[in-house]
Every structure is written in C-alpha cells, then in structure tokens.
Design a protein around this motif. Structure first.
Motif, PDB file in Angstrom:
ATOM      1  N   ALA A  78       0.841  -1.190   0.000  1.00  0.00           N
ATOM      2  CA  ALA A  78       0.000   0.000   0.000  1.00  0.00           C
ATOM      3  C   ALA A  78       0.879   1.243   0.000  1.00  0.00           C
ATOM      4  CB  ALA A  78      -0.902  -0.002   1.222  1.00  0.00           C
ATOM      5  N   ALA A  79       0.710   2.086  -0.998  1.00  0.00           N
ATOM      6  CA  ALA A  79       1.441   3.350  -1.056  1.00  0.00           C
ATOM      7  C   ALA A  79       0.693   4.373  -0.210  1.00  0.00           C
ATOM      8  CB  ALA A  79       1.540   3.828  -2.498  1.00  0.00           C
ATOM      9  N   THR A  80       1.405   5.010   0.706  1.00  0.00           N
ATOM     10  CA  THR A  80       0.833   6.062   1.541  1.00  0.00           C
ATOM     11  C   THR A  80       1.835   7.204   1.632  1.00  0.00           C
ATOM     12  OG1 THR A  80       1.770   5.168   3.589  1.00  0.00           O
ATOM     13  CG2 THR A  80      -0.446   4.400   2.969  1.00  0.00           C
ATOM     14  N   VAL A  81       1.375   8.302   2.206  1.00  0.00           N
ATOM     15  CA  VAL A  81       2.244   9.437   2.455  1.00  0.00           C
ATOM     16  C   VAL A  81       1.939   9.949   3.859  1.00  0.00           C
ATOM     17  CG1 VAL A  81       0.662  11.128   1.415  1.00  0.00           C
ATOM     18  CG2 VAL A  81       3.094  11.589   1.463  1.00  0.00           C
ATOM     19  N   GLY A  82       2.960  10.436   4.532  1.00  0.00           N
ATOM     20  CA  GLY A  82       2.776  10.989   5.872  1.00  0.00           C
ATOM     21  C   GLY A  82       2.158  12.374   5.817  1.00  0.00           C
ATOM     22  N   ALA A  83       1.351  12.689   6.799  1.00  0.00           N
ATOM     23  CA  ALA A  83       0.650  13.972   6.834  1.00  0.00           C
ATOM     24  C   ALA A  83       1.597  15.168   6.831  1.00  0.00           C
ATOM     25  CB  ALA A  83      -0.264  14.025   8.060  1.00  0.00           C
ATOM     26  N   ASP A  84       2.772  15.002   7.407  1.00  0.00           N
ATOM     27  CA  ASP A  84       3.714  16.113   7.478  1.00  0.00           C
ATOM     28  C   ASP A  84       4.796  16.068   6.404  1.00  0.00           C
ATOM     29  OD1 ASP A  84       2.400  17.316   9.675  1.00  0.00           O
ATOM     30  OD2 ASP A  84       3.297  15.812  10.998  1.00  0.00           O
ATOM     31  N   ASP A  85       4.645  15.140   5.436  1.00  0.00           N
ATOM     32  CA  ASP A  85       5.583  15.072   4.310  1.00  0.00           C
ATOM     33  C   ASP A  85       5.371  16.275   3.388  1.00  0.00           C
ATOM     34  OD1 ASP A  85       6.434  12.672   5.330  1.00  0.00           O
ATOM     35  OD2 ASP A  85       5.557  11.443   3.739  1.00  0.00           O
ATOM     36  N   ALA A  86       6.431  16.711   2.769  1.00  0.00           N
ATOM     37  CA  ALA A  86       6.363  17.825   1.819  1.00  0.00           C
ATOM     38  C   ALA A  86       5.577  17.403   0.581  1.00  0.00           C
ATOM     39  CB  ALA A  86       7.774  18.257   1.419  1.00  0.00           C
ATOM     40  N   VAL A  87       4.927  18.356  -0.039  1.00  0.00           N
ATOM     41  CA  VAL A  87       4.127  18.078  -1.228  1.00  0.00           C
ATOM     42  C   VAL A  87       5.004  17.499  -2.344  1.00  0.00           C
ATOM     43  CG1 VAL A  87       4.183  20.384  -2.229  1.00  0.00           C
ATOM     44  CG2 VAL A  87       2.204  18.931  -2.615  1.00  0.00           C
ATOM     45  N   GLU A  88       6.278  17.864  -2.360  1.00  0.00           N
ATOM     46  CA  GLU A  88       7.193  17.287  -3.347  1.00  0.00           C
ATOM     47  C   GLU A  88       7.377  15.781  -3.104  1.00  0.00           C
ATOM     48  OE1 GLU A  88       7.727  21.592  -3.230  1.00  0.00           O
ATOM     49  OE2 GLU A  88       7.792  20.104  -1.623  1.00  0.00           O
ATOM     50  N   ASP A  89       7.340  15.376  -1.837  1.00  0.00           N
ATOM     51  CA  ASP A  89       7.405  13.948  -1.512  1.00  0.00           C
ATOM     52  C   ASP A  89       6.136  13.223  -1.959  1.00  0.00           C
ATOM     53  OD1 ASP A  89       9.924  14.300  -0.347  1.00  0.00           O
ATOM     54  OD2 ASP A  89       9.072  14.637   1.650  1.00  0.00           O
ATOM     55  N   VAL A  90       5.011  13.907  -1.848  1.00  0.00           N
ATOM     56  CA  VAL A  90       3.744  13.356  -2.336  1.00  0.00           C
ATOM     57  C   VAL A  90       3.857  13.102  -3.834  1.00  0.00           C
ATOM     58  CG1 VAL A  90       1.292  13.824  -2.708  1.00  0.00           C
ATOM     59  CG2 VAL A  90       2.374  14.483  -0.540  1.00  0.00           C
ATOM     60  N   TYR A  97       4.841   5.063  -7.604  1.00  0.00           N
ATOM     61  CA  TYR A  97       3.841   3.994  -7.580  1.00  0.00           C
ATOM     62  C   TYR A  97       2.815   4.103  -8.707  1.00  0.00           C
ATOM     63  CZ  TYR A  97       5.706   2.585  -3.103  1.00  0.00           C
ATOM     64  OH  TYR A  97       6.539   2.137  -2.107  1.00  0.00           O
ATOM     65  N   LYS A  98       2.915   5.181  -9.493  1.00  0.00           N
ATOM     66  CA  LYS A  98       1.993   5.423 -10.607  1.00  0.00           C
ATOM     67  C   LYS A  98       0.535   5.376 -10.144  1.00  0.00           C
ATOM     68  CE  LYS A  98       5.122   3.786 -14.157  1.00  0.00           C
ATOM     69  NZ  LYS A  98       5.331   2.939 -15.313  1.00  0.00           N
ATOM     70  N   VAL A  99       0.236   6.208  -9.126  1.00  0.00           N
ATOM     71  CA  VAL A  99      -1.119   6.278  -8.584  1.00  0.00           C
ATOM     72  C   VAL A  99      -1.652   7.698  -8.662  1.00  0.00           C
ATOM     73  CG1 VAL A  99      -0.842   4.279  -7.061  1.00  0.00           C
ATOM     74  CG2 VAL A  99      -0.270   6.564  -6.202  1.00  0.00           C
ATOM     75  N   ARG A 100      -2.963   7.797  -8.789  1.00  0.00           N
ATOM     76  CA  ARG A 100      -3.637   9.086  -8.871  1.00  0.00           C
ATOM     77  C   ARG A 100      -4.157   9.559  -7.512  1.00  0.00           C
ATOM     78  NH1 ARG A 100      -3.486   7.564 -13.841  1.00  0.00           N
ATOM     79  NH2 ARG A 100      -4.607   8.167 -15.644  1.00  0.00           N
ATOM     80  N   ARG A 101      -4.201   8.637  -6.542  1.00  0.00           N
ATOM     81  CA  ARG A 101      -4.720   8.963  -5.210  1.00  0.00           C
ATOM     82  C   ARG A 101      -3.857   8.292  -4.156  1.00  0.00           C
ATOM     83  NH1 ARG A 101      -9.024   6.983  -8.396  1.00  0.00           N
ATOM     84  NH2 ARG A 101     -10.536   8.559  -8.957  1.00  0.00           N
ATOM     85  N   LEU A 102      -3.633   8.997  -3.055  1.00  0.00           N
ATOM     86  CA  LEU A 102      -2.810   8.470  -1.965  1.00  0.00           C
ATOM     87  C   LEU A 102      -3.485   8.681  -0.613  1.00  0.00           C
ATOM     88  CD1 LEU A 102       0.857   9.725  -2.521  1.00  0.00           C
ATOM     89  CD2 LEU A 102       0.089   7.361  -2.397  1.00  0.00           C
ATOM     90  N   PRO A 103      -3.541   7.648   0.198  1.00  0.00           N
ATOM     91  CA  PRO A 103      -3.987   7.841   1.579  1.00  0.00           C
ATOM     92  C   PRO A 103      -2.912   8.621   2.350  1.00  0.00           C
ATOM     93  CG  PRO A 103      -4.101   5.519   0.948  1.00  0.00           C
ATOM     94  CD  PRO A 103      -3.327   6.233  -0.119  1.00  0.00           C
ATOM     95  N   VAL A 104      -3.360   9.481   3.228  1.00  0.00           N
ATOM     96  CA  VAL A 104      -2.471  10.259   4.074  1.00  0.00           C
ATOM     97  C   VAL A 104      -2.598   9.710   5.493  1.00  0.00           C
ATOM     98  CG1 VAL A 104      -1.881  12.561   4.932  1.00  0.00           C
ATOM     99  CG2 VAL A 104      -2.844  12.298   2.632  1.00  0.00           C
ATOM    100  N   ILE A 105      -1.454   9.376   6.083  1.00  0.00           N
ATOM    101  CA  ILE A 105      -1.477   8.803   7.428  1.00  0.00           C
ATOM    102  C   ILE A 105      -0.710   9.684   8.407  1.00  0.00           C
ATOM    103  CG2 ILE A 105      -1.795   6.416   6.660  1.00  0.00           C
ATOM    104  CD1 ILE A 105       1.225   5.986   7.089  1.00  0.00           C
ATOM    105  N   ASP A 106      -1.124   9.604   9.650  1.00  0.00           N
ATOM    106  CA  ASP A 106      -0.430  10.268  10.740  1.00  0.00           C
ATOM    107  C   ASP A 106      -0.278   9.225  11.837  1.00  0.00           C
ATOM    108  OD1 ASP A 106       0.667  11.954  12.597  1.00  0.00           O
ATOM    109  OD2 ASP A 106      -1.012  13.353  12.653  1.00  0.00           O
ATOM    110  N   GLN A 107       0.944   8.741  12.055  1.00  0.00           N
ATOM    111  CA  GLN A 107       1.246   7.680  13.004  1.00  0.00           C
ATOM    112  C   GLN A 107       0.370   6.439  12.738  1.00  0.00           C
ATOM    113  OE1 GLN A 107       1.426   9.054  17.042  1.00  0.00           O
ATOM    114  NE2 GLN A 107       2.548  10.878  16.459  1.00  0.00           N
ATOM    115  N   GLN A 108       0.384   5.991  11.499  1.00  0.00           N
ATOM    116  CA  GLN A 108      -0.324   4.791  11.033  1.00  0.00           C
ATOM    117  C   GLN A 108      -1.844   4.945  10.978  1.00  0.00           C
ATOM    118  OE1 GLN A 108       1.340   2.195   9.731  1.00  0.00           O
ATOM    119  NE2 GLN A 108       3.238   3.238  10.219  1.00  0.00           N
ATOM    120  N   ARG A 109      -2.395   6.121  11.293  1.00  0.00           N
ATOM    121  CA  ARG A 109      -3.834   6.348  11.276  1.00  0.00           C
ATOM    122  C   ARG A 109      -4.213   7.165  10.046  1.00  0.00           C
ATOM    123  NH1 ARG A 109      -5.260  10.437  14.390  1.00  0.00           N
ATOM    124  NH2 ARG A 109      -7.098  11.198  13.379  1.00  0.00           N
TER     125      ARG A 109
END
Length: 138
Positions: A78-90, A97-109
């Motif tokens: 599962a490709a995810t991104v951290g809530a505090d990651d920079a938009v460039e990291d997103v 991962y060649k995805v159009r949508r990413l779940p955003v997690i904060d401490q696994q939530r």
C-alpha cells in the motif's frame, strides 16, 4: 514548505477487508468518491480500491459484488504518504507507484486522501505535467 496535510481532503473513510465489493461501491456512492483505502482489522491500510477496480476485477468478470471480499482487492504494497511530508514527496510517491490517489497517514492512522487534482493545485504546472505523463504511460 507545503505539506500533505495542507492539501489533503480530510476525513477519508476505509472499506474494511471483511466487507464486500458492494459495500465499497455503496460507500463510494454515499461519499461521492472514486477511491477508498482498504483497511484491515488492525486499522492499517492494505491498499486503495478504485471504482475502476470494481468494474475490471469484480463486475466485468461476472463476480458477485455482494459476496466478493473487498480485501481480495488489496495491493501487494500500500502506497501512503505521511501527513507532514512535503508536497514534493507526495509527488515523488505518486510518480514512483503510478497512482492518482494516496492515503495520508499520521502515526499509522488514516487522516485523509490526496488526489492528482490536489497536487495540481499545489505544485507548478511543469511538475504536475511530468506526473500526468507518467500516469498516462500505463
């Protein structure tokens, strides 16, 4: 630095691995979305289910959406991104991962979702164009 939290759509819902594809379709309809994270009993994200997945992997082959487990539509990773990651990291994660949508997690939530449109509003046109090119090459 703009973060994922600043551009995400907050309050995303999960479809559970033990729910059905029909449950996922109803949840997508109720929420007006085209994708949902798939979450296990441990509340960790197992993948993302799209409306296209429902058509191509369930309905098209003639499977019964009312009995087909949503959990069977998980990705290997599962490709995810951290809530505090920079938009460039997103952007880099979506490209990798060649995805159009990413779940955003904060401490696994799960705290939200980011779509290609969210990224397009936050980054320069040239960077977004590179991502669209990668996504269109599939």
């Amino acid at each position: 630095m703009t973060t994922a939290r600043e551009i995400m759509t907050a309050g995303a819902d999960c479809v559970r691995t033990d729910q059905t594809a029909a449950d996922a379709a109803r949840l997508m309809t109720d929420r007006g979305v085209g994708a949902l994270p798939i979450c296990g009993k441990d509340d960790k994200i197992k993948g993302v289910l799209t409306d296209r997945d429902l058509v191509v992997k369930v309905l098209g082959p003639g499977r019964d959406a009312g009995t087909f487990p949503a959990g069977d539509l998980n990705q290997e990773e599962a490709a995810t991104v951290g809530a505090d990651d920079a938009v460039e990291d997103v952007l880099a994660t979506m490209t990798r991962y060649k995805v159009r949508r990413l779940p955003v997690i904060d401490q696994q939530r799960l705290v939200g979702m980011i779509s290609l449109a969210d990224v397009a509003r936050a980054l320069p046109e040239s960077q977004v164009g590179d991502l669209v090119e990668v996504l269109s090459s599939e």
